[in-house]
Design a protein around this motif. Structure first.
Motif, PDB file in Angstrom:
ATOM      1  N   LEU A   5     -58.434 -95.882 -19.614  1.00  0.00           N
ATOM      2  CA  LEU A   5     -59.082 -96.401 -18.390  1.00  0.00           C
ATOM      3  C   LEU A   5     -58.711 -95.843 -17.181  1.00  0.00           C
ATOM      4  N   GLU A   6     -57.336 -95.216 -17.224  1.00  0.00           N
ATOM      5  CA  GLU A   6     -56.593 -94.415 -16.030  1.00  0.00           C
ATOM      6  C   GLU A   6     -57.026 -93.136 -15.983  1.00  0.00           C
ATOM      7  N   VAL A   7     -56.875 -92.635 -17.178  1.00  0.00           N
ATOM      8  CA  VAL A   7     -56.863 -91.065 -17.078  1.00  0.00           C
ATOM      9  C   VAL A   7     -58.024 -90.414 -17.807  1.00  0.00           C
ATOM     10  N   SER A   8     -58.228 -90.693 -19.039  1.00  0.00           N
ATOM     11  CA  SER A   8     -59.555 -90.306 -19.834  1.00  0.00           C
ATOM     12  C   SER A   8     -59.716 -90.841 -21.031  1.00  0.00           C
ATOM     13  N   ARG A   9     -61.044 -90.644 -21.473  1.00  0.00           N
ATOM     14  CA  ARG A   9     -61.358 -91.376 -22.808  1.00  0.00           C
ATOM     15  C   ARG A   9     -60.685 -90.544 -23.929  1.00  0.00           C
ATOM     16  N   PRO A  10     -60.218 -91.158 -24.850  1.00  0.00           N
ATOM     17  CA  PRO A  10     -59.848 -90.316 -26.453  1.00  0.00           C
ATOM     18  C   PRO A  10     -61.091 -89.643 -26.836  1.00  0.00           C
ATOM     19  N   GLN A  11     -61.136 -88.767 -27.523  1.00  0.00           N
ATOM     20  CA  GLN A  11     -62.277 -87.975 -27.956  1.00  0.00           C
ATOM     21  C   GLN A  11     -62.252 -87.873 -29.530  1.00  0.00           C
ATOM     22  N   PRO A  12     -63.619 -88.143 -30.298  1.00  0.00           N
ATOM     23  CA  PRO A  12     -63.707 -88.120 -31.472  1.00  0.00           C
ATOM     24  C   PRO A  12     -63.355 -86.782 -32.153  1.00  0.00           C
ATOM     25  N   ARG A  13     -62.668 -86.845 -33.314  1.00  0.00           N
ATOM     26  CA  ARG A  13     -62.326 -85.683 -33.905  1.00  0.00           C
ATOM     27  C   ARG A  13     -62.817 -85.616 -35.413  1.00  0.00           C
ATOM     28  N   GLN A  14     -63.021 -86.935 -35.943  1.00  0.00           N
ATOM     29  CA  GLN A  14     -63.782 -87.003 -37.314  1.00  0.00           C
ATOM     30  C   GLN A  14     -64.447 -88.204 -37.408  1.00  0.00           C
ATOM     31  N   ILE A  15     -65.792 -88.448 -37.914  1.00  0.00           N
ATOM     32  CA  ILE A  15     -66.655 -89.492 -37.969  1.00  0.00           C
ATOM     33  C   ILE A  15     -66.995 -89.538 -39.427  1.00  0.00           C
ATOM     34  N   ILE A  16     -66.595 -90.743 -40.081  1.00  0.00           N
ATOM     35  CA  ILE A  16     -67.015 -91.064 -41.290  1.00  0.00           C
ATOM     36  C   ILE A  16     -67.998 -92.198 -41.275  1.00  0.00           C
ATOM     37  N   ILE A  17     -69.328 -92.242 -41.653  1.00  0.00           N
ATOM     38  CA  ILE A  17     -70.247 -93.136 -41.835  1.00  0.00           C
ATOM     39  C   ILE A  17     -70.279 -93.770 -43.298  1.00  0.00           C
ATOM     40  N   ASN A  18     -69.569 -94.521 -43.530  1.00  0.00           N
ATOM     41  CA  ASN A  18     -69.870 -95.301 -44.720  1.00  0.00           C
ATOM     42  C   ASN A  18     -71.132 -95.795 -45.230  1.00  0.00           C
ATOM     43  N   GLN A  19     -71.848 -96.278 -44.352  1.00  0.00           N
ATOM     44  CA  GLN A  19     -72.997 -96.994 -44.517  1.00  0.00           C
ATOM     45  C   GLN A  19     -73.704 -97.482 -43.192  1.00  0.00           C
ATOM     46  N   ALA A  20     -74.833 -96.874 -42.951  1.00  0.00           N
ATOM     47  CA  ALA A  20     -75.520 -97.499 -41.839  1.00  0.00           C
ATOM     48  C   ALA A  20     -76.808 -97.554 -42.297  1.00  0.00           C
ATOM     49  N   GLU A  21     -77.549 -98.787 -41.842  1.00  0.00           N
ATOM     50  CA  GLU A  21     -79.124 -99.158 -41.967  1.00  0.00           C
ATOM     51  C   GLU A  21     -79.866 -99.931 -41.110  1.00  0.00           C
ATOM     52  N   ALA A  22     -81.020 -99.128 -40.932  1.00  0.00           N
ATOM     53  CA  ALA A  22     -82.007 -99.647 -39.982  1.00  0.00           C
ATOM     54  C   ALA A  22     -83.188 -99.908 -40.668  1.00  0.00           C
ATOM     55  N   VAL A  23     -83.759-100.920 -40.558  1.00  0.00           N
ATOM     56  CA  VAL A  23     -85.262-101.245 -41.192  1.00  0.00           C
ATOM     57  C   VAL A  23     -86.009-101.722 -40.061  1.00  0.00           C
ATOM     58  N   TRP A  24     -87.064-101.129 -39.614  1.00  0.00           N
ATOM     59  CA  TRP A  24     -87.936-101.412 -38.764  1.00  0.00           C
ATOM     60  C   TRP A  24     -89.359-101.317 -39.108  1.00  0.00           C
ATOM     61  N   GLY A  25     -90.141-102.542 -39.457  1.00  0.00           N
ATOM     62  CA  GLY A  25     -91.303-102.334 -40.224  1.00  0.00           C
ATOM     63  C   GLY A  25     -91.248-101.623 -41.425  1.00  0.00           C
ATOM     64  N   ALA A  26     -92.151-100.839 -41.280  1.00  0.00           N
ATOM     65  CA  ALA A  26     -92.453 -99.840 -42.667  1.00  0.00           C
ATOM     66  C   ALA A  26     -91.232 -98.849 -42.699  1.00  0.00           C
ATOM     67  N   LEU A  27     -90.600 -98.408 -41.683  1.00  0.00           N
ATOM     68  CA  LEU A  27     -89.590 -97.518 -41.689  1.00  0.00           C
ATOM     69  C   LEU A  27     -88.197 -98.041 -42.260  1.00  0.00           C
ATOM     70  N   GLN A  28     -87.684 -97.442 -43.249  1.00  0.00           N
ATOM     71  CA  GLN A  28     -86.270 -97.922 -43.608  1.00  0.00           C
ATOM     72  C   GLN A  28     -85.417 -96.731 -43.802  1.00  0.00           C
ATOM     73  N   LEU A  29     -84.294 -96.823 -42.964  1.00  0.00           N
ATOM     74  CA  LEU A  29     -83.389 -95.703 -43.194  1.00  0.00           C
ATOM     75  C   LEU A  29     -81.957 -96.060 -43.422  1.00  0.00           C
ATOM     76  N   ARG A  30     -81.280 -95.433 -44.389  1.00  0.00           N
ATOM     77  CA  ARG A  30     -80.103 -95.535 -44.551  1.00  0.00           C
ATOM     78  C   ARG A  30     -79.224 -94.240 -44.571  1.00  0.00           C
ATOM     79  N   PHE A  31     -78.045 -94.189 -44.003  1.00  0.00           N
ATOM     80  CA  PHE A  31     -77.336 -92.996 -43.607  1.00  0.00           C
ATOM     81  C   PHE A  31     -75.759 -93.036 -44.214  1.00  0.00           C
ATOM     82  N   ALA A  32     -75.312 -91.888 -44.427  1.00  0.00           N
ATOM     83  CA  ALA A  32     -73.714 -91.966 -44.733  1.00  0.00           C
ATOM     84  C   ALA A  32     -73.597 -90.531 -44.056  1.00  0.00           C
ATOM     85  N   ALA A  33     -72.346 -90.141 -43.735  1.00  0.00           N
ATOM     86  CA  ALA A  33     -72.124 -89.004 -43.125  1.00  0.00           C
ATOM     87  C   ALA A  33     -70.378 -88.756 -42.960  1.00  0.00           C
ATOM     88  N   THR A  34     -70.122 -87.345 -43.091  1.00  0.00           N
ATOM     89  CA  THR A  34     -68.654 -86.902 -42.476  1.00  0.00           C
ATOM     90  C   THR A  34     -68.902 -85.792 -41.854  1.00  0.00           C
TER      91      THR A  34
END
Length: 334
Positions: free
Chosen positions: A220-249
């Motif tokens: 809050l006082e100085v700056s935000r920590p910055q990401p150095r690695q992102i691991i997506i184990n599972q992400a899902e979005a279903v919107w009508g006929a669209l169905q998406l699943r993600f995983a990432a490193t």
């Protein structure tokens, strides 16, 4: 009998003294923090700090709170912010959001957030830096909009963030939003057809993010920590006929450039191509080339409407096999 009465009186005085010490210490600490932010060039003020909660809790009300950081252009304006913590565990803080709109500003524009029963439960380490151990946000229905129209809305929502015990800079995040609804602004930008469903059928994710440092008061006082690695184990979005699943490193350098892979499973991918083209993400001239290539990839799986592919991020670009998709987003927290 008199001994018992004296004991009760002494206990009452001790409890009262400890509550007063904790409560007025918290009020003084907030006043000093706001004053220091003003010295740093912020707009940081509250019209009054009310308190209650005797004898078990420190319960504060920050009325007409305004915070604005000129270095990032991020600002917040709330009618009241409620803070509550047990006197025996001052690092376990519950923040209750107001029922009326919270005004937000970023370099990209101004917006307003309206939340029903919004709260944030935070667990901080009892040291000067106040490192974040756990955070849980929850709410009923919410809406993010602006003068130009609605951005996003949702029903019951919850996010849980945990600090890793072995790697303090690493945090695991679980997110779930019921009835996520893109507003008129993104629907117009993406040229979403009128017959398309109003809200997502499901939207959830589980991932871990390793930052360059621990989240503490300096965020809050100085700056935000910055990401150095992102691991997506599972992400899902279903919107009508669209169905998406993600995983990432993804590994991210100090400039916010990501290197790694994103695995995508998509159903009804032709509609997604149309959305990408309408949004300007996919150049119109490249649409036939992409559709032909993706059709061949989908055919390998035996279902022409389903895709299972891997996106590669390298040198600031996204590609699928030999096909470049365009520039990759940069991961920088302001």
């Amino acid at each position: 009998m008199w001994r018992l009465i004296r004991f009760v009186l002494l206990a009452a005085l001790a409890v009262s003294g400890w509550w007063a010490f904790a409560t007025f210490g918290a009020v003084r600490g907030i006043d000093q923090w706001l004053a220091q932010r003003q010295v740093d060039g912020w707009q940081a003020e509250t019209s009054a700090i009310g308190f209650q909660g005797f004898p078990s809790h420190v319960h504060l009300f920050l009325k007409k709170l305004t915070l604005a950081d000129p270095s990032t252009g991020v600002a917040l304006d709330a009618s009241v912010l409620e803070l509550r913590a047990p006197v025996w565990a001052p690092g376990d803080i519950r923040i209750v959001l107001p029922g009326d709109p919270i005004l937000l500003a970023t370099p990209e524009g101004r917006a307003r957030l309206l939340v029903q029963k919004g709260r944030v439960d935070v667990s901080l380490k009892p040291k000067a830096a106040m490192a974040l151990e756990k955070m849980k946000t929850s709410s009923d229905a919410w809406l993010l909009d602006s003068l130009a129209g609605d951005f996003l809305a949702g029903g019951k929502s919850q996010m849980v963030l945990h600090q890793d015990e072995e790697i303090p800079e690493k945090y695991t995040l679980d997110l779930r939003v019921d009835a996520l609804r893109p507003g008129e602004i993104p629907r117009a930008a993406l040229f979403i057809p009128q017959h398309w469903p109003v809200s997502f059928d499901s939207f959830n994710a589980r991932l871990s993010v390793t930052f360059d440092r621990v989240w503490d008061i300096s965020a809050l006082e100085v700056s935000r920590p910055q990401p150095r690695q992102i691991i997506i184990n599972q992400a899902e979005a279903v919107w009508g006929a669209l169905q998406l699943r993600f995983a990432a490193t993804l590994d991210i350098d100090p400039e916010g450039v990501a290197t790694g892979t994103v695995k995508v499973q998509a159903r009804n991918w032709r509609a997604m191509l149309a959305l990408a083209e309408n949004a300007g993400v996919l150049p119109r001239a490249l649409r036939p080339q992409f559709e032909q290539a993706l059709s061949a990839l989908a055919g390998l799986g035996g279902n022409s409407e389903a895709l299972d592919l891997t996106l590669a991020l390298n040198d600031g670009l996204i590609s699928v096999g030999f096909l470049p998709l365009g520039p990759a987003p940069r991961f920088i927290l302001r």
